[in-house]
Design a protein around this motif. Sequence first.
Motif, PDB file in Angstrom:
ATOM      1  N   THR A  93       0.804  -1.235   0.032  1.00  0.00           N
ATOM      2  CA  THR A  93       0.098  -0.211  -0.141  1.00  0.00           C
ATOM      3  C   THR A  93       0.842   1.167  -0.064  1.00  0.00           C
ATOM      4  O   THR A  93       0.779   2.238  -0.687  1.00  0.00           O
ATOM      5  N   ALA A 145       1.006   4.344  -3.003  1.00  0.00           N
ATOM      6  CA  ALA A 145       0.886   5.569  -2.480  1.00  0.00           C
ATOM      7  C   ALA A 145       2.055   6.398  -2.940  1.00  0.00           C
ATOM      8  O   ALA A 145       1.619   7.508  -3.420  1.00  0.00           O
ATOM      9  N   SER A 188       1.862   7.049  -6.603  1.00  0.00           N
ATOM     10  CA  SER A 188       0.581   7.720  -6.995  1.00  0.00           C
ATOM     11  C   SER A 188       0.665   9.360  -7.202  1.00  0.00           C
ATOM     12  O   SER A 188       1.332   9.689  -6.025  1.00  0.00           O
ATOM     13  N   SER A 205      -1.929  10.920  -6.877  1.00  0.00           N
ATOM     14  CA  SER A 205      -2.998  11.342  -5.873  1.00  0.00           C
ATOM     15  C   SER A 205      -3.168  10.000  -4.962  1.00  0.00           C
ATOM     16  O   SER A 205      -4.162   9.368  -5.028  1.00  0.00           O
ATOM     17  N   LYS A 247      -4.251   9.504  -2.246  1.00  0.00           N
ATOM     18  CA  LYS A 247      -5.666   9.560  -1.390  1.00  0.00           C
ATOM     19  C   LYS A 247      -6.549   8.347  -1.919  1.00  0.00           C
ATOM     20  O   LYS A 247      -7.424   7.580  -1.342  1.00  0.00           O
ATOM     21  N   TYR A 248      -6.580   8.372  -3.423  1.00  0.00           N
ATOM     22  CA  TYR A 248      -7.338   7.467  -3.927  1.00  0.00           C
ATOM     23  C   TYR A 248      -6.959   5.895  -3.886  1.00  0.00           C
ATOM     24  O   TYR A 248      -7.774   5.142  -3.865  1.00  0.00           O
ATOM     25  N   ILE A 249      -5.813   5.684  -3.707  1.00  0.00           N
ATOM     26  CA  ILE A 249      -5.135   4.324  -3.503  1.00  0.00           C
ATOM     27  C   ILE A 249      -5.605   4.150  -2.091  1.00  0.00           C
ATOM     28  O   ILE A 249      -6.063   2.869  -1.861  1.00  0.00           O
ATOM     29  N   GLU A 284      -8.063   5.110  -0.233  1.00  0.00           N
ATOM     30  CA  GLU A 284      -9.357   5.122  -0.065  1.00  0.00           C
ATOM     31  C   GLU A 284     -10.165   3.653  -0.948  1.00  0.00           C
ATOM     32  O   GLU A 284     -11.169   3.418  -0.568  1.00  0.00           O
ATOM     33  N   ALA A 285      -9.427   3.327  -1.904  1.00  0.00           N
ATOM     34  CA  ALA A 285      -9.876   2.039  -2.344  1.00  0.00           C
ATOM     35  C   ALA A 285      -9.923   0.821  -1.783  1.00  0.00           C
ATOM     36  O   ALA A 285      -9.096   0.929  -0.910  1.00  0.00           O
TER      37      ALA A 285
END
Length: 146
Positions: free
Chosen positions: A36, A40, A43, A45, A47-49, A51-52
């Motif tokens: 994770t 992150a 990436s 952004s 936050k989208y990782i 939140e997924a």
Amino acid sequence: MDKDVPIFHLFQTLENINDFELTILKCHLLVEEALTELLANKSESPKYILEARLTFANKLQISRALADTSCEPWVWAAISMLNKTRNRLAHNLTSSEVEADVAKFVLFIQNNQLMWPADILDVRNRDFFWAVFVVFKEIRSVVGVE
């Protein structure tokens, strides 16, 4: 202990655990945490990782897509083996197959990466601990944490 130093993070998470099955689950979670973090970090952004609701297998495949050549091929295979072991543990009442999976995992790591002598540690399941540490450290090095 410092979460940014892989060996300290592993010790902190695994100290005082006497149950081998719980150790397997915690090690799986540590590797998932590292995947994770890799996702992150890679990436635009993160936050989208975060939140997924990605599964471990999803995280592994996407991590490999983003950082395939940043790790030796054996690292990805080892992570898959650890996931298979965890899944077998979660879905079976007997532990003989899990023990065989763990032995294969440790042997696979020993055949692909130099490991420190396990006997210098005073922890349960030393060989498994070191094998997971080697994999965890490899993933964390891609993120930039050594």
